[in-house]
Design a protein around this motif. Structure first.
Motif, PDB file in Angstrom:
ATOM      1  N   ASP A 634       0.825  -1.211   0.000  1.00  0.00           N
ATOM      2  CA  ASP A 634       0.000   0.000   0.000  1.00  0.00           C
ATOM      3  C   ASP A 634       0.852   1.252   0.000  1.00  0.00           C
ATOM      4  OD1 ASP A 634       0.794  -0.555   2.663  1.00  0.00           O
ATOM      5  OD2 ASP A 634      -0.850   0.673   3.454  1.00  0.00           O
ATOM      6  N   LEU A 635       1.996   1.247   0.728  1.00  0.00           N
ATOM      7  CA  LEU A 635       2.865   2.424   0.728  1.00  0.00           C
ATOM      8  C   LEU A 635       3.574   2.598  -0.610  1.00  0.00           C
ATOM      9  CD1 LEU A 635       4.544   2.750   4.239  1.00  0.00           C
ATOM     10  CD2 LEU A 635       2.664   4.048   3.248  1.00  0.00           C
ATOM     11  N   ARG A 636       3.911   1.482  -1.280  1.00  0.00           N
ATOM     12  CA  ARG A 636       4.529   1.599  -2.600  1.00  0.00           C
ATOM     13  C   ARG A 636       3.550   2.236  -3.587  1.00  0.00           C
ATOM     14  NH1 ARG A 636       6.367  -4.382  -3.699  1.00  0.00           N
ATOM     15  NH2 ARG A 636       6.992  -3.483  -5.706  1.00  0.00           N
ATOM     16  N   GLY A 637       2.290   1.791  -3.536  1.00  0.00           N
ATOM     17  CA  GLY A 637       1.293   2.412  -4.407  1.00  0.00           C
ATOM     18  C   GLY A 637       1.028   3.862  -4.024  1.00  0.00           C
ATOM     19  N   ALA A 638       0.990   4.127  -2.714  1.00  0.00           N
ATOM     20  CA  ALA A 638       0.749   5.498  -2.265  1.00  0.00           C
ATOM     21  C   ALA A 638       1.893   6.419  -2.666  1.00  0.00           C
ATOM     22  CB  ALA A 638       0.556   5.513  -0.756  1.00  0.00           C
ATOM     23  N   ALA A 639       3.125   5.907  -2.597  1.00  0.00           N
ATOM     24  CA  ALA A 639       4.270   6.727  -2.983  1.00  0.00           C
ATOM     25  C   ALA A 639       4.188   7.109  -4.456  1.00  0.00           C
ATOM     26  CB  ALA A 639       5.561   5.968  -2.693  1.00  0.00           C
ATOM     27  N   LEU A 640       3.813   6.135  -5.311  1.00  0.00           N
ATOM     28  CA  LEU A 640       3.648   6.468  -6.727  1.00  0.00           C
ATOM     29  C   LEU A 640       2.510   7.466  -6.908  1.00  0.00           C
ATOM     30  CD1 LEU A 640       4.007   4.127  -9.709  1.00  0.00           C
ATOM     31  CD2 LEU A 640       1.933   5.512  -9.568  1.00  0.00           C
ATOM     32  N   GLY A 641       1.419   7.267  -6.133  1.00  0.00           N
ATOM     33  CA  GLY A 641       0.303   8.203  -6.228  1.00  0.00           C
ATOM     34  C   GLY A 641       0.669   9.590  -5.753  1.00  0.00           C
ATOM     35  N   LEU A 642       1.521   9.686  -4.720  1.00  0.00           N
ATOM     36  CA  LEU A 642       1.959  10.997  -4.245  1.00  0.00           C
ATOM     37  C   LEU A 642       2.720  11.738  -5.339  1.00  0.00           C
ATOM     38  CD1 LEU A 642       2.345  13.096  -2.005  1.00  0.00           C
ATOM     39  CD2 LEU A 642       4.327  11.787  -1.211  1.00  0.00           C
ATOM     40  N   VAL A 649       4.250  12.531 -13.734  1.00  0.00           N
ATOM     41  CA  VAL A 649       3.435  11.468 -14.298  1.00  0.00           C
ATOM     42  C   VAL A 649       4.256  10.189 -14.415  1.00  0.00           C
ATOM     43  CG1 VAL A 649       2.007  10.736 -16.238  1.00  0.00           C
ATOM     44  CG2 VAL A 649       2.083  13.157 -15.580  1.00  0.00           C
ATOM     45  N   PRO A 650       3.867   9.128 -13.706  1.00  0.00           N
ATOM     46  CA  PRO A 650       4.631   7.870 -13.738  1.00  0.00           C
ATOM     47  C   PRO A 650       4.083   6.925 -14.801  1.00  0.00           C
ATOM     48  CG  PRO A 650       2.991   7.738 -12.034  1.00  0.00           C
ATOM     49  CD  PRO A 650       2.785   9.083 -12.703  1.00  0.00           C
ATOM     50  N   ASP A 651       4.777   5.829 -15.012  1.00  0.00           N
ATOM     51  CA  ASP A 651       4.273   4.748 -15.858  1.00  0.00           C
ATOM     52  C   ASP A 651       3.498   3.800 -14.945  1.00  0.00           C
ATOM     53  OD1 ASP A 651       3.697   2.767 -17.613  1.00  0.00           O
ATOM     54  OD2 ASP A 651       5.764   2.429 -18.304  1.00  0.00           O
ATOM     55  N   ALA A 652       2.284   4.226 -14.594  1.00  0.00           N
ATOM     56  CA  ALA A 652       1.499   3.464 -13.630  1.00  0.00           C
ATOM     57  C   ALA A 652       1.102   2.100 -14.164  1.00  0.00           C
ATOM     58  CB  ALA A 652       0.251   4.258 -13.233  1.00  0.00           C
ATOM     59  N   ALA A 653       0.829   2.013 -15.479  1.00  0.00           N
ATOM     60  CA  ALA A 653       0.438   0.727 -16.058  1.00  0.00           C
ATOM     61  C   ALA A 653       1.546  -0.301 -15.903  1.00  0.00           C
ATOM     62  CB  ALA A 653       0.075   0.912 -17.526  1.00  0.00           C
ATOM     63  N   ARG A 654       2.777   0.146 -16.091  1.00  0.00           N
ATOM     64  CA  ARG A 654       3.903  -0.784 -15.931  1.00  0.00           C
ATOM     65  C   ARG A 654       4.088  -1.155 -14.459  1.00  0.00           C
ATOM     66  NH1 ARG A 654      10.226   0.535 -17.553  1.00  0.00           N
ATOM     67  NH2 ARG A 654      11.094  -1.454 -16.813  1.00  0.00           N
ATOM     68  N   ALA A 655       3.921  -0.168 -13.577  1.00  0.00           N
ATOM     69  CA  ALA A 655       4.124  -0.428 -12.151  1.00  0.00           C
ATOM     70  C   ALA A 655       3.112  -1.424 -11.611  1.00  0.00           C
ATOM     71  CB  ALA A 655       4.051   0.880 -11.366  1.00  0.00           C
ATOM     72  N   VAL A 656       1.866  -1.373 -12.090  1.00  0.00           N
ATOM     73  CA  VAL A 656       0.851  -2.263 -11.553  1.00  0.00           C
ATOM     74  C   VAL A 656       1.119  -3.712 -11.950  1.00  0.00           C
ATOM     75  CG1 VAL A 656      -0.816  -2.127 -13.445  1.00  0.00           C
ATOM     76  CG2 VAL A 656      -1.633  -2.474 -11.117  1.00  0.00           C
ATOM     77  N   ALA A 674      -5.802   6.109  -2.979  1.00  0.00           N
ATOM     78  CA  ALA A 674      -5.915   7.050  -1.859  1.00  0.00           C
ATOM     79  C   ALA A 674      -5.230   8.371  -2.182  1.00  0.00           C
ATOM     80  CB  ALA A 674      -5.312   6.438  -0.597  1.00  0.00           C
ATOM     81  N   LEU A 675      -4.113   8.304  -2.885  1.00  0.00           N
ATOM     82  CA  LEU A 675      -3.323   9.511  -3.151  1.00  0.00           C
ATOM     83  C   LEU A 675      -3.615  10.130  -4.511  1.00  0.00           C
ATOM     84  CD1 LEU A 675      -1.072  10.733  -1.215  1.00  0.00           C
ATOM     85  CD2 LEU A 675      -1.824   8.419  -0.640  1.00  0.00           C
ATOM     86  N   ALA A 676      -4.060   9.351  -5.487  1.00  0.00           N
ATOM     87  CA  ALA A 676      -4.161   9.895  -6.854  1.00  0.00           C
ATOM     88  C   ALA A 676      -5.435   9.436  -7.540  1.00  0.00           C
ATOM     89  CB  ALA A 676      -2.930   9.478  -7.658  1.00  0.00           C
ATOM     90  N   ARG A 677      -6.545   9.382  -6.822  1.00  0.00           N
ATOM     91  CA  ARG A 677      -7.764   8.888  -7.449  1.00  0.00           C
ATOM     92  C   ARG A 677      -8.234   9.800  -8.571  1.00  0.00           C
ATOM     93  NH1 ARG A 677     -11.870  11.842  -5.542  1.00  0.00           N
ATOM     94  NH2 ARG A 677     -11.649  12.934  -3.556  1.00  0.00           N
ATOM     95  N   GLU A 678      -8.070  11.113  -8.416  1.00  0.00           N
ATOM     96  CA  GLU A 678      -8.488  12.033  -9.473  1.00  0.00           C
ATOM     97  C   GLU A 678      -7.647  11.826 -10.722  1.00  0.00           C
ATOM     98  OE1 GLU A 678      -8.123  15.853  -7.723  1.00  0.00           O
ATOM     99  OE2 GLU A 678      -9.798  15.577  -6.323  1.00  0.00           O
ATOM    100  N   GLU A 679      -6.339  11.620 -10.536  1.00  0.00           N
ATOM    101  CA  GLU A 679      -5.448  11.402 -11.676  1.00  0.00           C
ATOM    102  C   GLU A 679      -5.771  10.079 -12.369  1.00  0.00           C
ATOM    103  OE1 GLU A 679      -3.753  14.458  -9.143  1.00  0.00           O
ATOM    104  OE2 GLU A 679      -4.566  12.459  -8.724  1.00  0.00           O
ATOM    105  N   VAL A 680      -6.141   9.063 -11.581  1.00  0.00           N
ATOM    106  CA  VAL A 680      -6.488   7.775 -12.169  1.00  0.00           C
ATOM    107  C   VAL A 680      -7.726   7.898 -13.045  1.00  0.00           C
ATOM    108  CG1 VAL A 680      -7.337   5.457 -11.620  1.00  0.00           C
ATOM    109  CG2 VAL A 680      -5.396   6.395 -10.368  1.00  0.00           C
ATOM    110  N   VAL A 681      -8.729   8.628 -12.572  1.00  0.00           N
ATOM    111  CA  VAL A 681      -9.994   8.730 -13.301  1.00  0.00           C
ATOM    112  C   VAL A 681      -9.873   9.645 -14.513  1.00  0.00           C
ATOM    113  CG1 VAL A 681     -12.374   9.537 -13.136  1.00  0.00           C
ATOM    114  CG2 VAL A 681     -11.394   8.175 -11.303  1.00  0.00           C
ATOM    115  N   PHE A 717     -12.861   5.762  -4.014  1.00  0.00           N
ATOM    116  CA  PHE A 717     -13.540   6.585  -5.008  1.00  0.00           C
ATOM    117  C   PHE A 717     -14.923   6.977  -4.514  1.00  0.00           C
ATOM    118  CE2 PHE A 717     -10.662   4.089  -7.799  1.00  0.00           C
ATOM    119  CZ  PHE A 717      -9.999   5.145  -8.426  1.00  0.00           C
ATOM    120  N   PRO A 718     -15.283   8.231  -4.593  1.00  0.00           N
ATOM    121  CA  PRO A 718     -16.679   8.609  -4.312  1.00  0.00           C
ATOM    122  C   PRO A 718     -17.575   8.117  -5.448  1.00  0.00           C
ATOM    123  CG  PRO A 718     -15.416  10.521  -5.025  1.00  0.00           C
ATOM    124  CD  PRO A 718     -14.438   9.404  -4.903  1.00  0.00           C
TER     125      PRO A 718
END
Length: 777
Positions: A634-642, A649-656, A674-681, A717-718
């Motif tokens: 969770d912290l690794r994902g949160a760090a990328l989201g931060l 902008v990271p290569d989130a698709a590769r990271a997942v 938690a950290l980048a939900r707006e960016e994900v959507v 996500f709301p």
């Protein structure tokens, strides 16, 4: 030594507090002796207010004592009900013309510093002796033991039985320093009363634990003056000196209305006896009628709450109670006999926890509904009332005056616009009363930490039978609302020490209550604790509070202030340092630490330029944690989201893809969302596409493993953003159903996934046995 044959004209009665049997013995002894003096265990500093105490109050009442100095804060109660032996000693003594005196140290005295209730049981001081007696007589606890020996049986020989009982128990225990000090002080009063009585009877009523020591300390000729100094040995007008508080201390005692509920051991009071409503009936009507009334009260409560109780059930309960009483050697059913009989007749399913009267514990959450109603019937709902002439502390009058001045009606809801000066003042008053634990209104809506700035409040009325008592108790902090809440906040900050989470709550409370001076003090305490705190969750909550006040608190006066800015800077630095130290490669997602990183993100976003926060440093930490295989998913994902939320902008698709295992995917996504939900959507849809592919490729078992963490992850996500995710999934798989249909499922998703796993196992067995070839045949 028998209580009725004590030498020197002094009769000692050792009692159990709130015992009807002891109260009857006291009343009978007073009537027989007609003593010149009745000495009672109680606060000696109240002797000058005996007329106030004995006004025509409706019991139960209590003496509430509050004390505060530079190093110690203490509050305690000395409660009285109609069957309290101490109360009966005072009222019966007054009827026969006796002089009445309390003879114990004041409640604020250090010797009573660990006693929240003066008339609590002394069981812990002779626990081993009680345990052995309970084992010998085959009873569960001291309450059942007491009923068996004293409450149910006849009054003949009661004094001698009590003397023997307390002598045996005290003989097993050495008094501590506090008890020794109290007993030495009470003995001086006994000696003084004996000299003053000049041969007339003196009655001493104290807890049974103290009786053996007082008999020993007062046997023989007087060897000291009444104050213990050797002065005034021959002066019959001298009473022991009553200790006074230090000049810099604030101490006071007031009468407060009390309630049976507060008196009941089943709800946590250190009572001499549990079940006050039952023992009130024992006092008024005797144990036989009290047993019958208890059965009737339980049945009435259950029927009121639509619990089925038939006449046959009640007959069975009474038969069982009578049989248990005979088996236990009771002339008629006692409290435990009735309760056990009711349980046997009314509870047909298994009980998940011990019965409270078998363990003498408080009623635990999840207790059986029938047991809950039985305990309520035992406790009763009686609430005391003070006589109108009873003096009240200044705070009571100040609270009423402040409510009237701000036009707050305790019977009506209060709607406030915090941009209006008058409404803001009302809000601050209501928050101050809330901090003093004064009932009257409960806030339903208003500014909260972590939420958007809200400029309105709604308070709903919340009447309480304990309101006057609670205001009187709050009066121990000061004579006015402002003085009292100021002292309350000072005490809280001192007691909290380095608890940054609770200090942060206090900081927000002081802002809502309009206490800028104490906001600064609380802020200083948080800043001091920030440098040593190791709990990332607590630090995150403190940062969220500080940031909310720094950004939005223009109404309350702290927006943009330098102390808040300094705290935010230090908290961000400390939080990033703590994040890098977390090591747990398989730990599940922790919402608390993710929320802490959300606070760091918001601080860098919204306060970074103004406070000079190190954005590049935050990005560097994010990069190291996101790439660290030893960090929790969770912290690794949160760090990328931060990093993403701060513009990198990271290569989130590769990271997942690197965390695609069923036991890590959901936790990693939880941190990212938690950290980048707006960016994900709103950003590149490649990430959601890869997540969809990974889930589609999982077997039923793997999906079942991943599902709980995935549900938690998408919970960030709301609803509106969740609908955007659903639209993307629909675009990938086709179909024309409304996206909202994808968000609703008629069954629990975990149940569906479990069923899918079962189907896969069935298919595998069929295929192995040659009964299914995978083509549906």
């Amino acid at each position: 030594m028998s209580a009725v044959e004590a030498p020197g004209g002094v009769t000692f009665l050792g009692v159990r507090h709130h015992s009807p049997a002891c109260a009857r013995l006291v009343a009978a002894t007073v009537a027989r002796l007609r003593p010149a003096y009745v000495l009672v265990e109680g606060p000696a500093d109240l002797n000058g207010r005996m007329d106030e105490l004995l006004l025509d109050h409706e019991l139960p009442i209590a003496v509430f004592t509050a004390y505060r100095d530079g190093t110690r804060r203490h509050s305690s109660w000395s409660p009285f009900c109609a069957y309290s032996p101490e109360w009966v000693a005072l009222t019966a003594g007054r009827e026969v013309g006796a002089q009445l005196r309390f003879i114990d140290l004041p409640a604020w005295h250090p010797a009573l510093a660990d006693r929240a209730n003066r008339y609590a049981d002394a069981d812990q001081r002779y626990a081993e002796a009680v345990r052995r007696l309970c084992a010998t007589l085959a009873v569960d606890n001291v309450d059942a033991l007491w009923d068996h020996l004293f409450e149910i049986g006849p009054d003949d020989g009661l004094a001698e039985r009590l003397d023997t009982y307390f002598d045996v128990l005290r003989g097993e225990s050495a008094a501590g320093a506090d008890d020794a000090a109290r007993e030495a002080y009470m003995a001086r009063w006994v000696r003084a009363a004996r000299r003053r009585a000049a041969g007339r009877p003196v009655l001493v009523v104290t807890g049974g634990f103290h009786r053996p020591a007082l008999v020993r300390l007062t046997t023989g000729p007087d060897s000291e003056g009444p104050d213990g100094t050797g002065r005034g040995i021959d002066d019959p007008d001298d009473w022991p000196e009553v200790p006074a508080p230090a000049p810099d201390a604030v101490a006071g005692s007031y009468l407060v209305p009390y309630s049976f509920r507060r008196l009941d051991a089943f709800v946590g009071y250190q009572s001499g006896m549990p079940s006050p409503a039952y023992y009130q009936r024992v006092w008024e009507d005797g144990p036989r009628r009290a047993a019958e009334a208890l059965t009737e009260a339980v049945a009435a409560r259950l029927r009121t709450r639509r619990q089925p109780v038939s006449t046959a059930d009640l007959i069975a309960a009474r038969s069982m109670a009578g049989g248990l009483a005979r088996l236990r050697g009771h002339a008629h059913p006692g409290r435990v006999d009735v309760l056990d009989g009711l349980v046997s007749a009314l509870v047909t399913d298994a009980l998940d926890q011990p019965l409270p009267w078998a363990t003498r514990g408080t009623l635990a959450p999840g207790a059986h509904p029938v047991v809950v109603e039985m305990v309520a019937a035992l406790s009763g709902d009686r609430v005391g009332r003070l006589h109108p002439d009873t003096p009240l502390p200044p705070l009571v009058h100040d609270v009423d005056a402040e409510l009237e001045r701000h036009r707050v009606d305790p019977r009506e809801a209060v709607e406030l616009d915090l941009t209006v000066a008058g409404d803001l003042a009302r809000s601050r008053l209501l928050h101050r009363l809330r901090l003093l634990d004064v009932p009257g209104h409960v806030r339903e809506r208003g500014p909260r930490v972590g939420a958007d700035a809200l400029l309105t409040e709604r308070w709903s009325p919340a009447p309480s039978a304990d309101r006057l008592a609670r205001v009187i108790e709050a009066g121990g902090y000061g004579p006015t609302v402002l003085d009292a809440v100021t002292a309350r906040i000072e005490e809280r900050v001192t007691l909290l020490g380095a608890d940054v989470d609770a200090l942060a709550t206090t900081l927000f409370d002081t802002a809502l209550a309009g206490l800028p001076e104490h906001s600064t003090r609380t802020l200083t305490a948080i800043a001091r604790a920030t440098g040593v705190v190791t709990d990332l969750r607590a630090l995150g909550r403190a940062l969220a509070v500080a940031l909310a006040l720094w950004r939005h608190d223009r109404l309350l006066g702290s927006a943009g202030t330098a102390p808040l800015g300094a705290l935010i800077t230090a908290a961000v630095r400390r939080a990033l340092w703590l994040v890098e130290g977390v090591r747990a490669t398989t730990a599940p997602a922790d919402p608390g630490r993710l929320t802490a990183l959300v606070a760091v993100r918001d601080a860098v976003r919204h306060a970074g330029p103004a406070l000079g926060l190190d954005r590049d440093g935050a990005l560097a930490v994010s990069g190291r944690v996101a790439a660290d295989p030893a960090a929790p998913p969770d912290l690794r994902g949160a760090a990328l989201g931060l990093a993403w939320s701060l513009g990198e902008v990271p290569d989130a698709a590769r990271a997942v893809r690197a965390v695609a295992a069923p036991d890590t995917l959901g936790d990693w996504l939880g941190g990212l969302f938690a950290l980048a939900r707006e960016e994900v959507v709103s950003g590149d849809a490649a990430l959601l596409t890869v997540v969809d592919e990974l889930l589609a490729s999982m077997g039923a078992h793997d999906f079942l493993v991943a599902l709980p963490a995935l549900r938690q992850a998408f919970g960030w996500f709301p609803p509106r953003e969740r609908a955007e995710v659903a639209r993307h999934v629909q675009a990938l798989h086709g179909g024309d159903a409304p996206p909202g249909d994808l968000l609703r499922l008629g069954a629990d998703p975990l149940l569906v996934a479990t069923a899918r796993a079962v189907e896969e196992r069935v298919d595998a067995v069929l295929a192995r046995e040659g009964l299914w070839e995978g083509d549906g045949t």
